[in-house]
Design a protein around this motif. Structure first.
Motif, PDB file in Angstrom:
ATOM      1  N   UNK A 146       0.833  -1.196   0.000  1.00 47.61           N
ATOM      2  CA  UNK A 146       0.000   0.000   0.000  1.00 47.61           C
ATOM      3  C   UNK A 146       0.880   1.264   0.000  1.00 47.61           C
ATOM      4  N   UNK A 147       1.983   1.214   0.779  1.00 50.02           N
ATOM      5  CA  UNK A 147       2.926   2.328   0.759  1.00 50.02           C
ATOM      6  C   UNK A 147       3.506   2.496  -0.641  1.00 50.02           C
ATOM      7  N   UNK A 149       2.192   1.910  -3.574  1.00 50.90           N
ATOM      8  CA  UNK A 149       1.354   2.605  -4.555  1.00 50.90           C
ATOM      9  C   UNK A 149       1.108   4.054  -4.166  1.00 50.90           C
ATOM     10  N   UNK A 150       1.287   4.386  -2.888  1.00 52.26           N
ATOM     11  CA  UNK A 150       0.961   5.743  -2.453  1.00 52.26           C
ATOM     12  C   UNK A 150       2.168   6.671  -2.415  1.00 52.26           C
ATOM     13  N   UNK A 151       3.352   6.112  -2.554  1.00 54.62           N
ATOM     14  CA  UNK A 151       4.549   6.940  -2.408  1.00 54.62           C
ATOM     15  C   UNK A 151       4.988   7.502  -3.750  1.00 54.62           C
ATOM     16  N   UNK A 152       5.202   8.803  -3.830  1.00 46.71           N
ATOM     17  CA  UNK A 152       5.679   9.338  -5.111  1.00 46.71           C
ATOM     18  C   UNK A 152       7.102   8.849  -5.386  1.00 46.71           C
ATOM     19  N   UNK A 155       9.891  11.243  -4.532  1.00 42.33           N
ATOM     20  CA  UNK A 155      10.194  11.427  -3.115  1.00 42.33           C
ATOM     21  C   UNK A 155      11.003  10.245  -2.581  1.00 42.33           C
ATOM     22  N   UNK A 191       7.446   1.027  -6.578  1.00 38.94           N
ATOM     23  CA  UNK A 191       6.076   1.375  -6.933  1.00 38.94           C
ATOM     24  C   UNK A 191       5.398   0.211  -7.668  1.00 38.94           C
ATOM     25  N   UNK A 198       0.330  -7.798  -4.644  1.00 40.15           N
ATOM     26  CA  UNK A 198      -1.090  -8.066  -4.418  1.00 40.15           C
ATOM     27  C   UNK A 198      -1.583  -9.202  -5.304  1.00 40.15           C
TER      28      UNK A 198
ATOM     29  N   UNK B 243      -1.129  12.064  -6.821  1.00 40.59           N
ATOM     30  CA  UNK B 243       0.221  11.547  -7.046  1.00 40.59           C
ATOM     31  C   UNK B 243       0.767  12.006  -8.407  1.00 40.59           C
ATOM     32  N   UNK B 291      -2.319  10.467  -0.167  1.00 43.14           N
ATOM     33  CA  UNK B 291      -2.696   9.403  -1.099  1.00 43.14           C
ATOM     34  C   UNK B 291      -2.962   8.096  -0.354  1.00 43.14           C
TER      35      UNK B 291
END
Lengths: 315, 312
Positions: A146-147, A149-152, A155, A191, A198, B243, B291
């Motif tokens: 989950x992290x 897919x949510x992390x740019x 960054x 990413x 999953x 995002x 996000x």
């Protein structure tokens, strides 16, 4: 198999034509007149203030072939593209094909390294989660996903640079040496690994319920042997399909990663192209990306058909 | 993607059965209300989803009430405080112009939430009607629409949005449009698929039988029944748009520098990472937390609506 191959190749043609049509129309959908812009650039430098004379404008227009009817222009565009001619950059008058060709190996290397990281990490997390559903290992693995897919990407890249280059001084953050690919590949692959994790998990859960796994268990095989030799092999088949999709995600992620790590590559070239409004360069890049994505999907489908013969007979 | 829940079983043989089918399809029936309660209960039982909702609410309030939470302005330059580390005066430190990073992160939330919502509105606003029309009308119209969608899908991930920015030109408005258009194929395909499976249901047949026109059937009967997956996709698409939006901003294709947009702040902090980590860490954390919370909500909604639903 051969018939499937031929049919799949024929299916590619409308996609490739559509992609080139979209890319071709890009230049004509512009709210500004590229010819006028280019004429101003070449006559007055970077500060386009004065009007261009009608003669210069018309000459340039003819030179670029933009005075022809649209269908003819499109045929020309495709014909030239097939011969590797993608026009000339508005900025430095170099052939776009040549510029992309120069930078392409860097991007290819990065994309494949990222794909390797995402498969390794994604399958590991997915198997760890799928073996013991609802355990702490499962929860942790899925939280990591989950992290992911949510992390740019940019960054994560910056944080990796901070920790591993600036703080621990272990790996180079920029540069072109062989070990300089590690951090960008991790940033890029993390990413994509989330989706693979999953999918691996749900696919493994499904396979573990199947009868041949029960048979393998019944004949007394230890858990590890069941998973490695029986379950995983089949559980990974659906994962192959997403590799094609992931390749696309990695390709567009490479644009960002190259910028963060100041690496050479077609992505960084394209970003510059967009900011400097160098349309032929952007067109060339988008065409390259679309076409290579289409071919990667073709390749994945073929691999899939080789592994799983049922696919060939469908439809 | 299975939004096909037959409201009545068996063929509607009598007019009464048809009327029943129609009533059940409307949102006023008691069965619908109890299903709503069931969904709320399922959502509330999902710890991740509830935590996500709480965090998102805090983030929204923080962005809205930014002027009350900090006395700093996001664009106030104070050279004496340049590169001040996090501390009592500057909670998240100060950037190279001495601007307060905490204030900038708060105000930046307004931009990111706006990007997420507007881009999703653009994507759903185009994608949902396209999918509805393709699924309901069929034939040549469907072929044409879906071919266009296929071509859009041929440009992977962010590349479609990048290509559109290249055409429209850089800037925050164009960026939102581009990210929105980039999400059109997802909506169009999902809605078309849902419509194709929903239209086989008896209530659609019943609606046709009592003489509803194609458009009425589409809007009043099919659309409400395919809403669940659309809502889930829209939620996830807000997270995605935030995002993608911050990524394009980071690359310099959106808002211009004085803006406190999170991607811009990161692009700013990138060169001074060794000297001022706080310039990069906090805006990035903000993007991730936002996000992440929305993704958790989307996941919870998906499970609450229909545990078997498959999206992406």
């Amino acid at each position: 198999m051969q018939r499937y191959l031929v049919r799949r190749m024929i299916q590619m043609i409308p996609v490739l034509l559509g992609v080139s049509l979209a890319v071709f129309l890009m230049l004509h959908a512009l709210p500004v007149d590229p010819v006028r812009m280019l004429a101003m650039e070449t006559t007055t430098g970077t500060a386009p203030t004065t009007e261009v004379s009608e003669e210069v404008y018309n000459n340039l227009r003819r030179q670029l072939g933009l005075d022809r009817p649209l269908p003819e222009q499109f045929v020309r565009f495709v014909w030239k593209a097939l011969h590797g001619d993608l026009g000339k950059s508005f900025r430095n008058n170099r052939a776009v094909g040549e510029m992309l060709h120069e930078q392409l190996p860097w991007t290819v290397r990065l994309t494949f390294a990222g794909l390797g990281v995402s498969l390794l990490l994604g399958i590991t997390l997915g198997v760890a989660a799928g073996l013991r559903p609802n355990s702490w290992l499962d929860t942790t693995s899925m939280a990591v996903a989950m992290f992911g897919v949510s992390m740019p990407i940019f960054w994560l890249g910056l944080m990796l640079i901070y920790v591993f280059s600036l703080w621990l001084n272990l790996l180079p953050s920029v540069g072109t040496g062989p070990e300089s690919i590690i951090l960008p590949a991790v940033a890029l692959g993390f990413h994509a690994s989330a989706i693979i994790a999953r999918l691996t998990r749900s696919s493994l859960l499904e396979v573990m319920e199947s009868e041949y796994v029960r048979t393998a268990r019944a004949k007394g095989l230890v858990d590890r042997a069941v998973v490695l030799h029986h379950a995983l092999k089949n559980a990974l088949i659906p994962v192959i399909t997403v590799v094609g999709l992931q390749f696309g995600a990695l390709l567009s992620g490479a644009v960002v990663t190259e910028t963060v790590f100041a690496r050479p590559g077609v992505g960084r070239l394209a970003v510059q192209g967009i900011i400097e409004r160098d349309f032929p360069l952007v067109q060339g890049f988008v065409l390259l990306a679309g076409v290579s994505y289409a071919f990667s999907n073709l390749l994945v489908d073929l691999v899939y058909a080789v592994i799983d013969p049922r696919i060939r007979y469908e439809r | 993607m299975s939004a096909s829940r037959g409201e009545s079983n068996g063929a509607p043989a009598t007019a009464a059965a048809m009327a029943e089918g129609l009533r059940a399809a409307g949102h006023e029936s008691s069965r619908m209300r109890s299903r709503g309660r069931l969904m709320v209960r399922r959502f509330a039982a999902n710890r991740g989803a509830v935590a996500g909702a709480v965090v998102l609410l805090i983030l929204i309030l923080a962005a809205l009430f930014a002027p009350y939470l900090t006395t700093y302005r996001y664009d106030r330059i104070s050279p004496l405080r340049a590169y001040a580390p996090p501390g009592r005066d500057n909670l998240f430190g100060a950037d190279r112009f001495g601007r307060d990073v905490f204030a900038r992160v708060l105000y930046g939330g307004r931009i990111s939430l706006q990007v997420g919502l507007i881009a999703t509105a653009v994507g759903a606003g185009i994608g949902v009607p396209v999918g509805l029309v393709a699924g309901t009308v069929g034939g040549k119209v469907e072929d044409l629409l879906m071919r266009i969608v296929d071509i859009m899908l041929a440009f992977p991930g962010l590349l479609l949005a990048i290509g559109i920015v290249a055409v429209l030109g850089t800037g925050l408005t164009n960026l939102m449009i581009a990210v929105g258009i980039g999400s059109v194929p997802g909506f169009a395909r999902l809605v078309r698929g849902s419509v194709l499976s929903a239209r086989e249901n008896e209530y659609v047949l019943a609606a046709r039988a009592i003489g509803c026109r194609e458009w009425t059937t589409m809007w009043r009967h099919i659309l409400p029944n395919v809403m669940a997956p659309i809502i889930v996709l829209a939620t996830l698409s807000v997270a995605n748009a935030i995002l993608s939006g911050s990524t394009l901003n980071f690359l310099g294709m959106g808002a211009k520098p004085p803006s406190p947009e999170w991607g811009i702040m990161l692009a700013d902090g990138r060169d001074t990472l060794a000297r001022a980590w706080w310039m990069s860490v906090f805006p990035g954390l903000a993007i991730m937390i936002t996000t992440l919370s929305i993704n958790f909500i989307g996941d919870g909604l998906r499970q609450a609506f229909d545990p078997r639903m498959k999206i992406q």
